[in-house]
Write a protein that holds these residues in place. Sequence first.
Motif, PDB file in Angstrom:
ATOM      1  N   UNK A 115      -2.306  11.722  -4.378  1.00  0.00           N
ATOM      2  CA  UNK A 115      -2.167  10.593  -5.446  1.00  0.00           C
ATOM      3  C   UNK A 115      -0.902  10.239  -5.872  1.00  0.00           C
ATOM      4  N   UNK A 116      -0.012  11.401  -6.036  1.00  0.00           N
ATOM      5  CA  UNK A 116       1.589  10.903  -6.416  1.00  0.00           C
ATOM      6  C   UNK A 116       2.181  10.384  -5.489  1.00  0.00           C
ATOM      7  N   UNK A 117       1.956  10.928  -4.139  1.00  0.00           N
ATOM      8  CA  UNK A 117       2.635  10.285  -3.075  1.00  0.00           C
ATOM      9  C   UNK A 117       2.232   8.993  -2.664  1.00  0.00           C
ATOM     10  N   UNK A 118       0.866   8.641  -2.662  1.00  0.00           N
ATOM     11  CA  UNK A 118       0.563   7.282  -2.557  1.00  0.00           C
ATOM     12  C   UNK A 118       0.846   6.379  -3.389  1.00  0.00           C
ATOM     13  N   UNK A 119       0.846   6.871  -4.920  1.00  0.00           N
ATOM     14  CA  UNK A 119       1.499   5.792  -5.968  1.00  0.00           C
ATOM     15  C   UNK A 119       2.809   5.599  -5.667  1.00  0.00           C
ATOM     16  N   UNK A 120       3.683   6.319  -5.178  1.00  0.00           N
ATOM     17  CA  UNK A 120       5.161   6.155  -4.881  1.00  0.00           C
ATOM     18  C   UNK A 120       5.376   5.284  -3.552  1.00  0.00           C
ATOM     19  N   UNK A 121       4.296   5.526  -2.543  1.00  0.00           N
ATOM     20  CA  UNK A 121       4.577   5.026  -1.152  1.00  0.00           C
ATOM     21  C   UNK A 121       4.051   3.551  -0.781  1.00  0.00           C
ATOM     22  N   UNK A 122       3.096   3.482  -1.501  1.00  0.00           N
ATOM     23  CA  UNK A 122       2.212   2.046  -1.368  1.00  0.00           C
ATOM     24  C   UNK A 122       2.593   1.124  -2.103  1.00  0.00           C
ATOM     25  N   UNK A 123       2.415  -0.167  -1.679  1.00  0.00           N
ATOM     26  CA  UNK A 123       2.657  -1.222  -2.630  1.00  0.00           C
ATOM     27  C   UNK A 123       1.697  -1.195  -3.827  1.00  0.00           C
ATOM     28  N   UNK A 124       1.972  -1.816  -4.847  1.00  0.00           N
ATOM     29  CA  UNK A 124       1.332  -1.791  -6.007  1.00  0.00           C
ATOM     30  C   UNK A 124      -0.033  -2.439  -6.035  1.00  0.00           C
ATOM     31  N   UNK A 125      -0.195  -3.309  -5.002  1.00  0.00           N
ATOM     32  CA  UNK A 125      -1.372  -3.996  -5.023  1.00  0.00           C
ATOM     33  C   UNK A 125      -2.618  -3.308  -4.524  1.00  0.00           C
ATOM     34  N   UNK A 126      -2.492  -2.123  -4.183  1.00  0.00           N
ATOM     35  CA  UNK A 126      -3.528  -1.331  -3.915  1.00  0.00           C
ATOM     36  C   UNK A 126      -4.250  -0.583  -4.880  1.00  0.00           C
ATOM     37  N   UNK A 127      -5.587  -0.437  -4.917  1.00  0.00           N
ATOM     38  CA  UNK A 127      -5.983   0.436  -5.770  1.00  0.00           C
ATOM     39  C   UNK A 127      -6.359   1.889  -5.032  1.00  0.00           C
ATOM     40  N   UNK A 128      -5.935   2.847  -5.564  1.00  0.00           N
ATOM     41  CA  UNK A 128      -5.994   4.182  -4.681  1.00  0.00           C
ATOM     42  C   UNK A 128      -7.042   5.107  -5.139  1.00  0.00           C
ATOM     43  N   UNK A 129      -7.826   5.707  -4.531  1.00  0.00           N
ATOM     44  CA  UNK A 129      -9.095   6.546  -5.083  1.00  0.00           C
ATOM     45  C   UNK A 129      -8.920   7.760  -3.818  1.00  0.00           C
ATOM     46  N   UNK A 130      -8.603   8.925  -4.827  1.00  0.00           N
ATOM     47  CA  UNK A 130      -8.517  10.195  -3.869  1.00  0.00           C
ATOM     48  C   UNK A 130      -9.799  10.938  -4.347  1.00  0.00           C
ATOM     49  N   UNK A 131     -10.402  11.530  -3.431  1.00  0.00           N
ATOM     50  CA  UNK A 131     -11.626  12.141  -3.783  1.00  0.00           C
ATOM     51  C   UNK A 131     -11.879  13.590  -2.990  1.00  0.00           C
TER      52      UNK A 131
END
Lengths: 969, 155
Positions: B97-113
């Motif tokens: 989650x943290x890696x994706x928060x830092x590395x993806x543009x803020x327009x994405x809603x990220x779900x990790x399961x």
Amino acid sequence: MSAWLECSISEEIIKNKEIFSDTPSIISDIMAGHLDITNLVENMAGVLTNEEVENREQGMKFFTKILKELPPDYLNETQVKFISRFYIDRLKDNHRIIPSVLEGYLAIIDMKHYSTALNGEFFTVLFREVPCQSQVRQDRYNIYRILNLLNKNPEYLKTLGPDFLYGFISAMDGERDPRNLLFLFSFLPTFLKHITLGHLVEETFEVISCYFPIDFHPSPDDPAPVTRQDLANALCPCLCAVAEFGEQCLVLLIEKLDSSLRIAKLDSLALLKESCKTFSAQTYGPFLKTLWSSMNREISHKTDEELKMLAHESLSALVSKLATTANTDQAFENFVKGVLISMQTAIAESTTVAKFTQAAKVLLTTANASKESCVIITKSMIPAIVAYYEFKPSTKLQIASIDFLGDLYDMAKHWGALDEIQSQAIEIPKLCLIAVSNPSKEYQIAGFKNIIRTKDLLQSDLVLPFIEVLIHNVQHSQDENLLSISVTTVHTIARKYPEMVMDIVVKGKCDLDNLIDDKTALQKRLNLLTNLASIDEFTKVIISEMLKIIRTHDEDAPKVIEALNSSMSDISLYTENKLSEIESDHGLIDSILGWILKELHTGSEESLSHGYKLIATTMSSLPAEKQERILSKYADVLEKCQKDEAYFNILECLYRSLRQSIYNPNFERIMHLSIDVALKSDDKAIRTKACVVIAHLINKVGHGQKFELLYETLTNCLLNYESEEETLLQRLILLYGWLTKALIMRGSDKFLCWLQKIIAALSSPVYCKLAAEAIRLIMFVHPDALNRTFYPIETLLYKQRMYENFTSLTQNFVPASEDVKEAFYVSWAFVLENLSKNIVSREALKILPIVIESLDYDNKEMLLVMTDLLCYYIEYQPLVVAGSLQSAIPRLAKLTRYPKSMYVRVNSLQCFSEIAKSYSTVLLLPYKQDVLAELAPSLDDSKRFVRCYAVAARTRWFLVGAPGEPKEN
Amino acid sequence: MTKLADNINPHIYEKGTEREITASDLDENVVDEIDEREIFDLIRNINDPEHPLTLEELRVVEESNISVDNKQNTVDVNFTPTIPHCSMATLIGLSIRVQLLRALPSRFKVTVKVAEGTHASEHAVNKQLADKERVAAALENNNLVQIINQCVAIK
């Protein structure tokens, strides 16, 4: 009167401490003969035999000091003997005396007339009277030093007997100081080799082995600490110094190898490797099974590379040791077979390439250790791997197994064991054939690579099927890699079976006689044939056929010329001699020129340029006299040029690759003509060619009069073109660029005035862009001019000279407008890009401000160079950039969104990554939040390539000053 | 005594190849959309908290378990713990989650399961990872942040 000449010296030594500083005077008195050493001893009797221990200590200290300062050859044999006896006797005295006695004895041993026989006596008393481990560190060290001196006399060491050895090991038993241990370990191996161990083998080994494996951490405030590794490295040879230690050593080693401590394993493996130098192969016999099972465990370790490497090294040492008894002992074969069986199982069970190569590497290590093991391994592994391949594991595994076969073959070849494994090895090409019959590109590339490696094994019956596949590839493959490896494979096979390839390929598949009848894939066939033509057997047939096509001006001639050009410019295929031979046997240039002359006005630009290139390449391979012959044969080109400038193309390709020694009177005429063309022609390509000819003439002409003459012609000629007309001036600037390049390369100072003219143009808003272009011409290596293939005079460091002159000429440069400023930085970019990294680093302070300043200007090419340079500085000279971070970071941040080039964006993002890595947290923290915000838009860049770097930079900046940052500040 | 890893001898899988750079990747005028492979590349090299191995080598993350929707701006990542009772599952999820928060543009809603049926307390772990406040609270714990940073740091 000095006190030392009388008995009063005793009193003095007791009362007066300062007398110790008088020893140099005493020495000079003794040397001068005023005082006899025996008298001195007599005079000192009062203090040396004093009842008070304290006074005796002073006396011994004083006398020891004198002994140390005496020249080592001064005392005669009787005197030395007398004094050493005295010192030996003193060993029995109070413990306070001992330090001076040891120190003094060390001085005595160094004396020239010291007799080794006294040692025995000394050691008997020493070991009896002085408990070594109760002494302080320095005294223990002195004892070891005295013991070490015996190393000088190995013969004597042998006579000392078991009592001495016993004394010795009791003395060192329990030593704890790392420096003393290091010293002991350093001489123990030789010491042990020269002494008879007798019944004390076990005890001696015990005393040494108690340190194994070394577990030691130097104290943190030690300025020059002894490391654990130093001690471990020194201990290792002691443990296996003599063959008698064999059994004990191996028992110890196996025990520690099975420990769970990593360093114990590392040390044990190192010991095993070292022990193979001294122990006999038989020693290992009873332990081999256990050893292999332990090593197998370490060698298949998943993550610890160091352990794995060491296990490989010790396995290799062990196998080559055992191989020495291959003919007499079954143990070697059993061991290697043991390895073989375990690894075959591992290979059979492997599900990933990593596991496969791991097992394969163990086998290769074993095979690499000796010829005998190589034969055993290859004999059984080649059929096993062939069977494995047919078992159809995954694609990657099949390809890995093909590579492994190649490795095994190389190994057998290295040991000269090919004859012994002949029957197994011939399976390899068969397997390769199976692999290349697979339509998949990966299989084919692996198979071809392997057949090139194992070309000697290829039997004639396999040639035909291989060629079938290869020719199919050559004609139909769209993949560049596959195409080029197919051509190389045909080449390799052709070298081994020229007649067969001649029949099947040249006369069969490619049907040389009716070469151009079949139009499909003609170009690819031609490429193959020109490649094959570099092999002697094929040259005549193929080249003469091709030249025939060219001479008959067939419509496919351009294709033939293109193929010839691309093969012949490959130096690895066609050497200079080969080309020169082809030219004299077949008249290559004549045929090509004949074709060009006919097609000059009708042929396509591209095919003509292949022809020009081919001529230039061929010319450059010829010796000077042949070049001259050709020049005179085609001297009329010059006349034609004056009427029709298209002929200038021919002139250029003939004159471009002349050797430096050639000079002919035509040169001046050519110079006139070229300048005229360079400034007046309307065709840009022709103008450039004219400049190239001028540059080549000026660069290559011999030093002295010839150069002066030609240079004068040039300058006189240029006088005719002084005018203010804009197009002419533009052309002149480029010509100046070429001239500067030619002159600065040959090391002539005359380049300066031309460079000045260019710099002058740089300051004008109208011409600044062209001036920058001229600077580029000077700094870059042009593919068709003044590069190494055309024999230019090239002095060392000319680019550095250009840098220096450019710096000094532009020192007071005041740009009139933004355009000029931009051109100025663009020129800088050209100069800096080609500069050696040495200078770039040395001149960092001068260059860096230019680099940072230039980031404000919008020129793609310049920004690429400058961001690259900045990245280099941040990485290798972070201190220089540290002060400018404040101005650099906002500029770089702007460039991460530079729309015109993704590479500029990538470079600036890379700078950000490097900044985060190179500087301390304190320096970076003020920028952190801004940088993170600035880098966010790049995460959504339209190019994936850029996003990749943006992610790297941004995630790295998140770590700045955060817990868990992988950096020590 | 130091705690031994939950799974002492995990199965190691083959590392995939690097993404091939195609001609269109180098063409300035072509827009490359963010795809599954790119997300996978972002998280494949995260280190496992217990072993010096990456999530890819342990097959905790796989390209097929990732989905991206560029229109809806969503990214879904399902990961598979090496064993069903792995105590590190939450930590691994948090690292992703943290890696994706830092590395993806803020327009994405990220779900990790956690992938369905691969963990004993799947529901609890998913709940923790989906709870914004709990994630934020976890990221204020210095010890935790340190471990996560060590996991996501590029070696």
